[in-house]
Design a protein around this motif. Sequence first.
Motif, PDB file in Angstrom:
ATOM      1  N   ASN A 280      11.166   9.716   3.310  1.00  0.00           N
ATOM      2  CA  ASN A 280      10.068  10.256   4.122  1.00  0.00           C
ATOM      3  C   ASN A 280       8.740  10.272   3.376  1.00  0.00           C
ATOM      4  O   ASN A 280       7.809  10.971   3.778  1.00  0.00           O
ATOM      5  CB  ASN A 280      10.415  11.688   4.570  1.00  0.00           C
ATOM      6  N   TYR A 281       8.639   9.523   2.296  1.00  0.00           N
ATOM      7  CA  TYR A 281       7.408   9.538   1.505  1.00  0.00           C
ATOM      8  C   TYR A 281       6.397   8.525   2.053  1.00  0.00           C
ATOM      9  O   TYR A 281       6.780   7.467   2.570  1.00  0.00           O
ATOM     10  CB  TYR A 281       7.711   9.211   0.040  1.00  0.00           C
ATOM     11  N   PRO A 282       5.113   8.833   1.924  1.00  0.00           N
ATOM     12  CA  PRO A 282       4.098   7.853   2.344  1.00  0.00           C
ATOM     13  C   PRO A 282       4.098   6.630   1.444  1.00  0.00           C
ATOM     14  O   PRO A 282       4.474   6.722   0.266  1.00  0.00           O
ATOM     15  CB  PRO A 282       2.791   8.645   2.200  1.00  0.00           C
ATOM     16  N   ASN A 283       3.726   5.504   1.983  1.00  0.00           N
ATOM     17  CA  ASN A 283       3.643   4.283   1.185  1.00  0.00           C
ATOM     18  C   ASN A 283       2.378   4.313   0.335  1.00  0.00           C
ATOM     19  O   ASN A 283       1.281   4.538   0.849  1.00  0.00           O
ATOM     20  CB  ASN A 283       3.631   3.050   2.086  1.00  0.00           C
ATOM     21  N   ALA A 284       2.540   4.097  -0.944  1.00  0.00           N
ATOM     22  CA  ALA A 284       1.410   4.096  -1.873  1.00  0.00           C
ATOM     23  C   ALA A 284       1.599   2.936  -2.844  1.00  0.00           C
ATOM     24  O   ALA A 284       2.727   2.514  -3.111  1.00  0.00           O
ATOM     25  CB  ALA A 284       1.349   5.420  -2.650  1.00  0.00           C
ATOM     26  N   PRO A 285       0.490   2.365  -3.353  1.00  0.00           N
ATOM     27  CA  PRO A 285       0.612   1.295  -4.345  1.00  0.00           C
ATOM     28  C   PRO A 285       1.420   1.776  -5.560  1.00  0.00           C
ATOM     29  O   PRO A 285       1.257   2.915  -6.019  1.00  0.00           O
ATOM     30  CB  PRO A 285      -0.840   0.999  -4.719  1.00  0.00           C
ATOM     31  N   ILE A 286       2.275   0.883  -6.067  1.00  0.00           N
ATOM     32  CA  ILE A 286       3.146   1.239  -7.196  1.00  0.00           C
ATOM     33  C   ILE A 286       3.068   0.160  -8.265  1.00  0.00           C
ATOM     34  O   ILE A 286       3.100  -1.036  -7.961  1.00  0.00           O
ATOM     35  CB  ILE A 286       4.606   1.417  -6.743  1.00  0.00           C
TER      36      ILE A 286
END
Length: 402
Positions: A280-286
Motif C-alpha cells: 500500500n505504499y506510494p510509488n517513489a523513485p528508488i
Amino acid sequence: MKKKNFLALVILSVAVVLSSWLLAGAITAKDVNRALEPFYQSLSYIINAYYEKDKIDLNKLIDSAIDGLVKGLGDDFSYYENPEGTEEKQIEMEGEYGGLGIEVTYDSEYKAVKVVAPMYGTPAWRAGLQSGDLIVEIDGQPVREMTYMQAVRKLRGTPGTSVKIKVIRQGEPEPLIFEIVREVIRIIPVKYAFVETSKGRVGYILITRFAAKTFDETKQALDELFSKGIKGLIIDLRDNPGGYLSSVIDVASLFVDKGIIVKTKNAFGIEEVYESTGNNYPNAPIVVLVNNGSASASEILTAALKENNIAKIVGRKTFGKGSVQTAFPLSNGGTLYLTTTHYLTPNGKDIHRIGIEPDVEVEQITEPRRPTAVDYTKKTVEIDMNDPFIVKGLEVLLEMIK
C-alpha cells in the motif's frame, strides 16, 4: 550398540534412503553401492584393525566422512554442519553471539574460510575485512588443518577476547594480519535515516541481511519514512550476504506492486515463480546501492527492482551467488546444506558466479567505509555524506525525482 551392529545399521539405512531417492536419477542404487564399497571396507578396517580402536569416536568419523563427501562436490555453498554447528547456525540467524560479525563460506580450492561480507558496523567491518578475503590462519593455526565449523568456532568466542587472523587478499603482495576484539553480535537487519536535499526529503534504508525479522523491520522503516513525506528512497544492500529466500520475497513485495520477484529452478528442471503479494505504499523513485559483497538474497531484491523497472542500481557488480541451499536434517542432529536450486531473475537470467552489473558504476574504493559512522545496535543510522556510493546514489536519485 556394538560397533559391528552400528556398521550394519549404517549400511541398511543408506540402502533404504538410496532406493527411495535414486529411482528417478541417472545413477542407480547399484552404482552407488559399488562406489561405497571402499568406504564400508575402510570403516570396517578402522573399527576392527586400528591400533587404538578402543578410543575410536564413531560420531567424529562419520562427521568427517560426511564433510568430505560434500566437499567432493567442489561447491563452495554446499556444506555439512555437525549437531553443534547446527545449533550455532540457528543462533546466528535468530539471536546474538560473541564474534567478529562476518558472513563466511568455505573455499575448497584454497582450503580457507572465505569472507562473503562483513556485517555493517561490526568488529570485522571496522577492522577492514572485505568481501573475497581468504582467512588462511586463525591464532597461528592454519585453516587447512581444520574443518569448516572448527574454523568458524575459533573465530567466535567470548566477547572482549581477541583473535588474530591471517588473510590473503587479491591484489595484495603479502598476507594481511588482523587482530580483532570479539563483541556480542546483535543482528539488527534494518536501519534507516532521512536526507534533506534540494528536491525535498529522501529516505535511506540499510538492509544488512534477510533474517527472520527483516520484513517486519523494513515495513516499520518504510512506515516511518513515508509518514515524513519522502520524495525518493535509497536502499543500501552493500555487504549484505543474503539470508532466507522467504524473507527477501516478502521484502521485495513492499516495493514491487505487481509482477515476478524471482523464479527458482531445481535439479529436475522444475521452475517455480514467486510473484509480489502487493503493498500500500506510494510509488517513489528508488536507487539501490550494491557492491561485490551483495550476495544471494540481496541479489534477488536487486534483480527484482531492476528488471521490474522500479529502481536504478548504483555501485559495483554484485557477488554472484544464485544458488539456493536446502537444509536436510540428519538423524545425528547435524544438517546437510545442499545446493538444490538456482534462482533466476524475473527475466530468467541465472546470475550464479556472474553477478549483476549496476546501471551506474562507482569507482572502486580501496579503503573500508568509515568505522566511526555507525552504532550497529541502533535502528537509525547516520549517513556518511562523503561516501562515494552515497554521493553517486543521491545524484542519480535526484535526477529521477520530478
